[in-house]
Design an enzyme around this catalytic site. Structure first.
Site, mmCIF file in Angstrom:
data_model
loop_
_atom_site.group_PDB
_atom_site.id
_atom_site.type_symbol
_atom_site.label_atom_id
_atom_site.label_comp_id
_atom_site.label_asym_id
_atom_site.label_seq_id
_atom_site.Cartn_x
_atom_site.Cartn_y
_atom_site.Cartn_z
ATOM 1 N N GLU A 1 37.106 38.310 42.644
ATOM 2 C CA GLU A 1 38.265 38.089 43.413
ATOM 3 C C GLU A 1 38.679 36.598 43.796
ATOM 4 O O GLU A 1 39.751 36.252 43.546
ATOM 5 C CB GLU A 1 38.169 38.955 44.533
ATOM 6 C CG GLU A 1 38.362 40.384 44.498
ATOM 7 C CD GLU A 1 37.629 41.469 45.316
ATOM 8 O OE1 GLU A 1 37.279 40.771 46.550
ATOM 9 O OE2 GLU A 1 37.707 42.526 44.896
ATOM 10 N N LYS B 1 34.851 51.065 49.258
ATOM 11 C CA LYS B 1 34.399 49.946 48.304
ATOM 12 C C LYS B 1 32.847 49.670 48.829
ATOM 13 O O LYS B 1 32.035 49.187 48.262
ATOM 14 C CB LYS B 1 35.316 48.911 48.610
ATOM 15 C CG LYS B 1 35.010 47.633 47.489
ATOM 16 C CD LYS B 1 36.251 46.631 47.431
ATOM 17 C CE LYS B 1 35.939 45.541 46.530
ATOM 18 N NZ LYS B 1 37.159 44.427 46.802
ATOM 19 N N ASP C 1 37.876 33.656 50.811
ATOM 20 C CA ASP C 1 38.294 35.130 50.530
ATOM 21 C C ASP C 1 37.805 35.924 51.600
ATOM 22 O O ASP C 1 36.614 36.566 51.389
ATOM 23 C CB ASP C 1 38.019 35.627 48.932
ATOM 24 C CG ASP C 1 38.837 36.936 48.755
ATOM 25 O OD1 ASP C 1 39.399 37.563 49.617
ATOM 26 O OD2 ASP C 1 38.561 37.383 47.717
ATOM 27 N N ASP D 1 43.715 44.834 41.892
ATOM 28 C CA ASP D 1 43.018 44.363 42.795
ATOM 29 C C ASP D 1 42.491 45.610 43.685
ATOM 30 O O ASP D 1 43.321 46.339 44.515
ATOM 31 C CB ASP D 1 43.994 43.562 43.789
ATOM 32 C CG ASP D 1 42.966 43.161 45.112
ATOM 33 O OD1 ASP D 1 41.807 43.534 45.237
ATOM 34 O OD2 ASP D 1 43.522 42.547 46.173
#
Lengths: 182, 601
Positions: B173, B72, B196, B10
């Protein structure tokens, strides 16, 4: 496109049961991880084509009567509907553009009323499209019967209007989703 | 040596984890210090190898320009795509590369790409796995936000390659979290949604779980919304409360760290005191913040997730899914109580908190890795592509070729022909997004379709657009006359940026003159004021009588302040921005009343 009915091992019929399409697709997908990407893509594509009655009709005609070319003009019977849809879509787009440009919660809140009205208008359009579309879809059994005598004229004539109806339906749905997300 | 093992990673905005399936169970691996969460932070001490994780976090306030967190957010994006805010929000410096890509300038000479930063993090995770498993590791499943586009996925894959990892699968994800949720519920059938909300991104996916068959029906999201934004909002609020004025880079970094700590504490405490010892020279500062106050700041950001959920729910319903029965929360930001209360209020569902907010995605990645190497057998998984794929047509419109939420892998073809005699090739611009105009969507790049030169309309080239199981696009061309297939290269979207323009952009971003910055912020703030003031007047007229107590006077004085600054001779950008924020906040109730009134009619 190769024959989607054959890809999923289904009969070349307009009257496929959605559950049959699902279970056949799932059966073919059992080895999803092992299947080559090409095979898996074909299965997914075939399911998507067959699940929608209009693309199913198109695929069916392509398999059964590849020589027939569908009519691409808007049939007169649909002109009234078309005349109604255009302005509503244009109004909604203008509203959505204003909403996108708004940078504050208050400015967006000011547009809520218009958004609610637009949502109702678009929903009303979708409800008008539904029965028109149904009159064509209800004839699928008759198309199958005629096909037994190699007669595809009625089915081919239905494809044009159905494609327009689907396009309008998609356009209305897109607007509706965008309005829901305001 | 065991080549077969595949690890699950992850790669998060704020934290990264690595997991593996052991004896049928997914586990998260810890490093030599026993830590399972690796902060996604890298620092480059001058003349030394980079440091990662907790060690790098300590350098944030000391060497903000050389310490990179939340990289990211910039993966697979172009510099031109960044908003002015985004360019100025990071403590480190972003500059455009020669192809228009984003680079981090650690100093005047050293540039690193987002992929390189991520590769340092991935290398550390690989080492953690190798130490824990006592064997070399070279294959991985890496997760990405479901709403990542082709370019962002490609960048993630490249980062893993730089770290010496072969990516066996890019996994979404929320899908990973659903795998973690569903692994011990294989007998059940249900429609579930995974909400999420992580450090930098938000995703909502609706899945159907049927006896070990996991099918994603619809997905939606925002790749620029997460806990980082809450930290920033809180840090700005604190700076305003303490009247700190212009912050130096280390001050900004310190404040951001304290804001994040305060935010985390407020998930369990009703009030916290933020302490800034020796913050500015000898001066120390202290300020108390209540959960209530924080929630006021957080509300507008959390409310942005509502419409995204509603949209995905509507699409899932359209595709025949039954109503969502379970709303599974993952991602660190779902610890915020306000998120949970809002979800309950919006959807009438009690959020499912069975999953570990930080670990569920890594566990899911481990499960997918286990499926790929044969360690997990009882699961089947099918995902979708989050964004519509299309090409630019005549008139600058986008022609959709693969609609969003299509099950992947998927392919679709288009036939192209030469428009003029002797034309040798044709350039196609490939887009991803939902907007009608090509320019409003992501430009993934250009492909050149070759023609056998001949008279007009004689060439026939079929172009296949295929999205693989990783959500990555491949374009193939088939010449129908020769039957030959070949892969078309998708060239960078930014190649047409002229060198001179890039030079200019670099120098602009490096020596951002203060005046220039002030003027830019002023223009942006002015725009917002000009939108707010008439909106306030309009709203007061419509629903002003429904306001209670002194709400009306708070609003009018906040509006007055904005107007004064707007009309003042000198442009005080910071003050105007602050006044806008105050007015924005003062009108929250007013906005809610307007929405309420709209639904009454």
């Amino acid at each position: 496109m190769t024959n989607p009915f054959a890809i999923l091992g289904l009969p070349e019929s307009l009257l496929l049961d959605p559950a049959a399409i699902e279970s056949s697709w799932r059966e073919h997908h059992r080895d999803n991880e092992a299947a080559s990407a090409g095979d898996a893509s074909d299965h997914n594509r075939a399911r998507a084509l067959l699940s929608d009655p209009i693309s199913r009709l198109a695929a069916w005609l392509e398999v059964k009567a590849p020589a027939i070319t569908p009519d691409r003009s808007i049939p007169p019977a649909l002109m009234d509907l078309f005349a109604k849809i255009g302005p509503v879509l244009a109004r909604t787009d203008a509203l959505l553009a204003r909403h996108r440009q708004a940078t504050t919660a208050l400015a967006r809140a000011l547009l809520t009323k218009d958004c609610v009205t637009a949502q109702l208008e678009v929903q009303a359009l979708l409800q008008e499209i539904q029965p028109v579309k149904a009159t064509f879809l209800d004839r699928f059994a008759a198309f199958e019967k005629a096909a037994e005598h190699e007669d595809f004229a009625a089915a081919a004539a239905a494809l044009g209007p159905l494609k327009f109806l689907k396009k309008w339906e998609d356009q209305c749905r897109e607007r509706l989703l965008a309005l829901i997300a305001t | 040596m065991n080549d077969e093992i595949i690890i699950g990673i992850d790669l998060g905005t704020t934290h990264s984890l690595v997991g593996v399936v052991d004896s049928g169970f997914p586990i998260v691996l810890a490093n030599e210090k026993g830590e399972r969460l690796l902060p996604s932070c890298v620092t480059w001490p001058v003349g030394r190898d980079p440091l990662v994780g907790t060690e790098a976090m300590r350098a944030r306030a000391l060497a903000p320009a050389r310490t990179v967190a939340s990289i990211k957010r910039f993966m697979g994006r172009t510099f031109a795509d960044l908003s002015i805010e985004e360019r100025s929000e990071t403590p480190y410096r972003l500059v455009p590369g020669s192809r228009g890509e984003i680079l981090v300038a650690l100093d005047e000479k050293t540039l690193v790409s987002p992929e390189e930063v991520s590769a340092v993090i991935l290398t550390r995770l690989k080492e953690t796995a190798e130490a824990a498993l006592e064997m070399p590791v070279s294959r991985a499943v890496v997760t990405v936000p479901a709403y990542f586009n082709h370019s962002q996925r490609e960048a993630t894959r490249r980062a893993a390659e730089l770290a010496g990892l072969t990516v066996e699968r890019i996994l979404n994800e929320p899908t990973a979290a659903a795998l973690a949720y569903g692994l011990d519920r294989l007998g059940e059938s249900a429609t579930v949604a995974v909400y999420d909300l992580g450090g930098g991104t938000f995703d909502l996916s609706v899945l159907q779980l049927r006896e070990g068959f996991f099918e994603v029906i619809a997905t939606a999201g925002d790749t620029r919304l997460g806990g980082d934004d809450l930290d920033l909002a809180l840090a700005r609020f604190l700076a305003g409360e303490l009247d700190l004025g212009v912050l130096s880079e280390p001050e900004e970094a310190t404040l951001r760290i304290r804001a994040r700590e305060a935010k985390e504490a407020l998930s369990t405490e009703e009030r916290v005191v933020v302490r800034l010892p020796f913050f500015r020279g000898e001066s120390s500062y202290e300020v108390e913040i209540t959960r209530d106050r924080f929630e006021k700041l957080a509300l507008p950001l959390i409310e942005r997730t509502g419409p995204i959920c509603r949209r995905a729910f509507a699409e899932a319903a359209e595709k025949g899914a039954s109503a969502v029965e379970k709303l599974i929360l993952v991602g660190g930001s779902t610890r915020i109580p306000l998120v949970r209360t809002k979800l309950k209020e919006w959807f009438g569902l009690e959020p499912d908190l069975s999953q570990h907010p930080d670990e569920a995605v890594a566990l899911g990645a481990a499960i997918q890795a286990g499926m790929l190497c044969g360690r997990v057998r009882q699961i089947l998984l099918v995902d979708v592509t989050p964004l519509s794929l299309g090409i630019e047509t005549f008139g600058g419109l986008m022609n959709v070729i693969i609609p969003r939420n299509s099950t992947i892998p998927v392919k679709a073809g288009e036939l192209f022909t030469n428009a003029v005699d002797g034309q040798a090739s044709m350039a196609i611009r490939v887009l991803q997004g939902e907007r009608e105009l090509a320019k409003d969507n992501w430009l993934l790049g250009e492909v050149t379709v070759p023609f056998t030169p001949g008279p007009k309309s004689s060439a026939r080239v079929g172009v296949q657009f295929a999205i693989n199981r990783n959500g990555i696009l491949e374009v193939l061309a088939r010449d129908t006359t020769t039957g030959e297939d070949h892969v078309l290269e998708i060239r960078d979207a930014a190649v047409d940026v002229e060198d001179e323009a890039v030079e200019r952009m670099i120098s602009e971003s490096i020596d951002y003159a203060f005046d220039d910055m002030n003027e830019r912020v002023w223009t942006e703030a002015k725009f917002k004021s000009e939108e707010l003031l008439p909106a306030v007047a309009g709203a007061l007229e419509l629903v002003g009588d429904r306001l209670e107590g002194d709400e009306r006077s708070t609003i009018t004085s906040a509006a007055k302040r904005v107007r004064e600054l707007l009309e003042a001779e000198t442009h005080d950008a910071a003050a105007l921005k602050k006044a806008n924020t105050a007015l924005d906040e003062a009108t929250q109730t007013l906005a809610a009343l307007l929405v309420e009134a709209a639904f009454e009619g």
